[in-house]
Design an enzyme around this catalytic site. Structure first.
Site, mmCIF file in Angstrom:
data_model
loop_
_atom_site.group_PDB
_atom_site.id
_atom_site.type_symbol
_atom_site.label_atom_id
_atom_site.label_comp_id
_atom_site.label_asym_id
_atom_site.label_seq_id
_atom_site.Cartn_x
_atom_site.Cartn_y
_atom_site.Cartn_z
ATOM 1 N N HIS A 194 0.810 -1.226 0.000
ATOM 2 C CA HIS A 194 0.000 0.000 0.000
ATOM 3 C C HIS A 194 0.844 1.277 0.000
ATOM 4 C CE1 HIS A 194 -3.961 -1.956 1.634
ATOM 5 N NE2 HIS A 194 -3.584 -2.419 0.470
ATOM 6 N N GLU A 204 -0.159 -2.431 7.322
ATOM 7 C CA GLU A 204 -1.050 -1.475 7.996
ATOM 8 C C GLU A 204 -0.831 -1.466 9.505
ATOM 9 O OE1 GLU A 204 -5.129 -2.458 6.779
ATOM 10 O OE2 GLU A 204 -4.314 -3.022 4.836
ATOM 11 N N GLU A 247 -5.938 4.462 1.430
ATOM 12 C CA GLU A 247 -6.839 4.333 2.585
ATOM 13 C C GLU A 247 -6.741 5.521 3.531
ATOM 14 O OE1 GLU A 247 -6.345 0.557 4.509
ATOM 15 O OE2 GLU A 247 -6.731 -0.568 2.680
ATOM 16 N N ASP A 283 -1.958 -5.151 10.186
ATOM 17 C CA ASP A 283 -2.201 -6.119 9.114
ATOM 18 C C ASP A 283 -0.835 -6.359 8.470
ATOM 19 O OD1 ASP A 283 -2.881 -7.690 6.998
ATOM 20 O OD2 ASP A 283 -4.197 -6.220 6.011
ATOM 21 N N GLU A 328 -3.379 -9.279 11.787
ATOM 22 C CA GLU A 328 -4.006 -9.880 10.598
ATOM 23 C C GLU A 328 -2.925 -10.458 9.672
ATOM 24 O OE1 GLU A 328 -6.815 -7.162 8.736
ATOM 25 O OE2 GLU A 328 -6.340 -7.953 6.754
ATOM 26 N N ASP A 354 -7.228 -12.902 6.623
ATOM 27 C CA ASP A 354 -7.814 -12.178 5.489
ATOM 28 C C ASP A 354 -7.516 -12.988 4.221
ATOM 29 O OD1 ASP A 354 -8.546 -10.416 3.477
ATOM 30 O OD2 ASP A 354 -7.030 -8.924 3.924
ATOM 31 N N LYS A 379 -14.840 -9.547 3.474
ATOM 32 C CA LYS A 379 -14.900 -8.631 2.332
ATOM 33 C C LYS A 379 -15.826 -9.324 1.331
ATOM 34 C CE LYS A 379 -10.093 -6.975 2.766
ATOM 35 N NZ LYS A 379 -8.694 -7.320 2.432
ATOM 36 N N HIS A 407 -13.520 -2.773 4.355
ATOM 37 C CA HIS A 407 -13.403 -2.077 3.062
ATOM 38 C C HIS A 407 -12.314 -2.754 2.223
ATOM 39 C CE1 HIS A 407 -9.784 0.588 4.512
ATOM 40 N NE2 HIS A 407 -9.641 -0.675 4.831
ATOM 41 N N LYS A 430 -13.289 -2.543 9.685
ATOM 42 C CA LYS A 430 -11.969 -2.058 9.263
ATOM 43 C C LYS A 430 -12.185 -1.159 8.048
ATOM 44 C CE LYS A 430 -7.505 -3.915 7.807
ATOM 45 N NZ LYS A 430 -6.961 -4.869 6.846
HETATM 46 P P1 PGA Z 1 -6.614 -4.755 -0.341
HETATM 47 O O1 PGA Z 1 -5.946 -5.147 1.060
HETATM 48 O O2 PGA Z 1 -5.630 -3.796 -0.962
HETATM 49 O O3 PGA Z 1 -6.613 -6.072 -1.088
HETATM 50 O O4 PGA Z 1 -7.937 -4.202 -0.114
HETATM 51 C C1 PGA Z 1 -6.354 -4.707 2.255
HETATM 52 C C2 PGA Z 1 -6.007 -5.754 3.245
HETATM 53 O O5 PGA Z 1 -5.082 -6.544 3.024
HETATM 54 O O6 PGA Z 1 -6.674 -5.849 4.266
HETATM 55 ZN ZN ZN Z 2 -5.463 -7.747 4.979
#
Ligand code: PGA
Ligand code: ZN
Length: 464
Positions: A194, A204, A247, A283, A328, A354, A379, A407, A430
């Site tokens: 990210h 994260e 985010e 995460d 996570e 996840d 998700k 999200h 989240k």
């Molecule tokens: P994403 O990842 O970029 O696939 O939404 C977010 C996450 O790993 O929780």
């Molecule tokens: Zn994740």
């Protein structure tokens, strides 16, 4: 009152002016179907106003400026709309987002194939709508119509059904007992897939104000923590230019360990000021830096490699040192055993899957057999439909896993997950702290809490 709705004209469509609240015989149904006839027998328990009249699909954009799909579901007496999010660090077991040809092809599938099939069905029967989507697709991963196509239809249908009954989505899905608000798990510092440049390998760093008495208080705490972190990063380095990820979390030239120090201090100071506990978590999104060939987690910015045993030790040391409330994806998406070992050894911490589970009840069942975790990210677009996600949530709750509705990094101002969190009693949501797509969901939860008044209460979170 007698209301007449006109649907958009579609070639070969027999859908014409539809009369709500009219005699059933007067309803213009495109063609008689088994499912319509099955629904007919239930109609006295539901409402003629929930009959699907039309679906309208269009291309819109997410917060990354990427194309995405939006669908409107129009019933005789209601309306629902949903737009699809998109992940950047996706699990391998997620459904495929779009058919070949991308969003344009998906819109065409809705127009030519799906809308004519769903018109005439009853939006109240969510499972029937969702199983029709599976049938029309005919694969296990929504390759033909696209998982995001299924997602938007499924969510817009649920909203249209709620709207047809004059209810809010969380009331329609959760009934009178849906009165608990989730704790917001808010992304404050971004790393990994990210971020850009030198940034922590962990994806994260997330604030979790689990001592808050109300959702509003919790969101106030998260905004203060986020702001304090920004101020600290600015003081730490003249290079910090206030950059944020998709985010809304800060992106800074700091390493993994420095990020822990910064968020730990901010949470402590804000907690002291507000007089309740503000915890935090991470995460790791470790699939994104697990190198299968070497069998090592490669923390590139730190110049450190860890094998599975070392990764386990590292995670345990972080949980202990920083009293982490939430971890996570500490291991890559096929390593159920290490998840189970960490869950056995960690104290007072949610160990959440996840990429490991991808909202898939079969994958969750694999985890349940060996206690691989005690929480699961939900998700809906990882699995495609609301019914599939609801089944996974139910399986999780029956087996002591906390569902964390989430999200995606690429998201829109769609706020449905706020309602799903309340309807399905998910103790955590989240969805970032700032940024338009996140605020749309957070503000909706503030509205729901306001609407519920003194019936509203915060969720019962294991770590509290
Ligand atoms: P994403 O990842 O970029 O696939 O939404 C977010 C996450 O790993 O929780
Ligand atoms: Zn994740």
């Amino acid at each position: 009152m007698f209301v007449v709705y006109f649907s958009r004209k579609r070639e070969n469509s027999t859908i014409g002016p539809i009369k709500a609240n009219a005699e059933l015989e007067e309803l213009a149904v495109p063609k008689p179907k088994i499912s319509w006839r099955q629904n007919y027998s239930h109609l006295r328990f539901t409402s003629v106003s929930s009959i699907i009249e039309d679906l309208i699909a269009r291309k819109v954009f997410n917060n990354r400026g990427e194309e995405t799909i939006e669908v409107d579901v129009i019933t005789s007496g209601g309306f629902g709309r949903a737009a699809a999010p998109a992940g950047k660090s996706r699990g391998k077991a997620e459904v495929i987002y779009y058919p070949q040809g991308g969003v344009d092809a998906a819109v065409k599938k809705v127009d030519d194939l799906i809308a004519p099939e769903l018109a005439g069905l009853n939006a109240d029967f969510q499972e029937e709508i969702d199983s029709t989507l599976h049938e029309l697709d005919g694969t296990t991963d929504f390759k033909n119509i696209g998982g995001n196509t299924a997602f938007v239809i499924s969510l817009a249908n649920a909203e249209a059904a709620a709207n047809s009954h004059g209810l809010l989505l969380f009331q329609f899905l959760g009934g009178n007992a849906a009165t608990t608000l989730p704790y917001p798990l808010g992304n404050c510092i971004s790393g990994g897939a990210h971020a850009r440049g030198k940034a922590p390998s962990i994806q994260e760093y997330l604030a979790l104000p689990h001592g808050a008495e109300t959702f509003l208080e919790a969101q106030i705490a998260n905004t203060q923590i986020h702001r304090k972190i920004g101020d600290t990063l600015k003081k730490k380095s003249t290079n910090f230019n206030g950059g944020k990820s998709d985010e809304g979390a800060w992106i800074a030239n700091i390493d993994t360990e420095e990020a822990f120090e910064v968020i730990a201090k901010a949470c402590e100071e804000v907690g002291n000021g507000l007089d309740f506990e503000c915890g935090f978590g991470i995460d790791v999104a470790s699939s994104s830096f697990w190198k299968q060939k070497e069998e090592k987690y490669v923390y590139e910015n730190e110049g450190v490699k860890r094998d599975t045993a070392e990764q386990l030790e590292y995670m345990l040391s972080l949980i202990e040192k920083y009293h982490l409330a939430y971890v996570e994806d500490p291991f890559h998406e096929e390593d159920y055993e290490s998840f189970a070992e960490l869950t056995r050894k960690a104290k007072n911490c949610l160990i959440c899957g996840d990429d490991l589970f991808t909202t898939n009840s079969e994958r969750l069942n694999n985890g349940i057999k060996i206690n691989a975790g005690n929480a699961i990210i939900i998700k809906v677009n990882q699995i495609g439909t609301l019914s599939d996600a609801a089944q996974t949530i139910e399986t999780a709750q029956r087996n002591g896993y906390d569902p964390v509705v989430s999200h995606r990094s690429g998201d829109t101002c769609d706020w449905h997950i706020a309602h799903l969190a309340v309807a399905y009693k998910c103790p955590v949501i989240k969805t970032g702290v700032v940024e338009g797509a996140r605020i749309a969901k957070l503000n909706e939860l503030i509205r729901i809490e306001h609407f519920l008044g003194n019936r509203a209460k915060m969720a019962d979170l294991k770590i509290r």
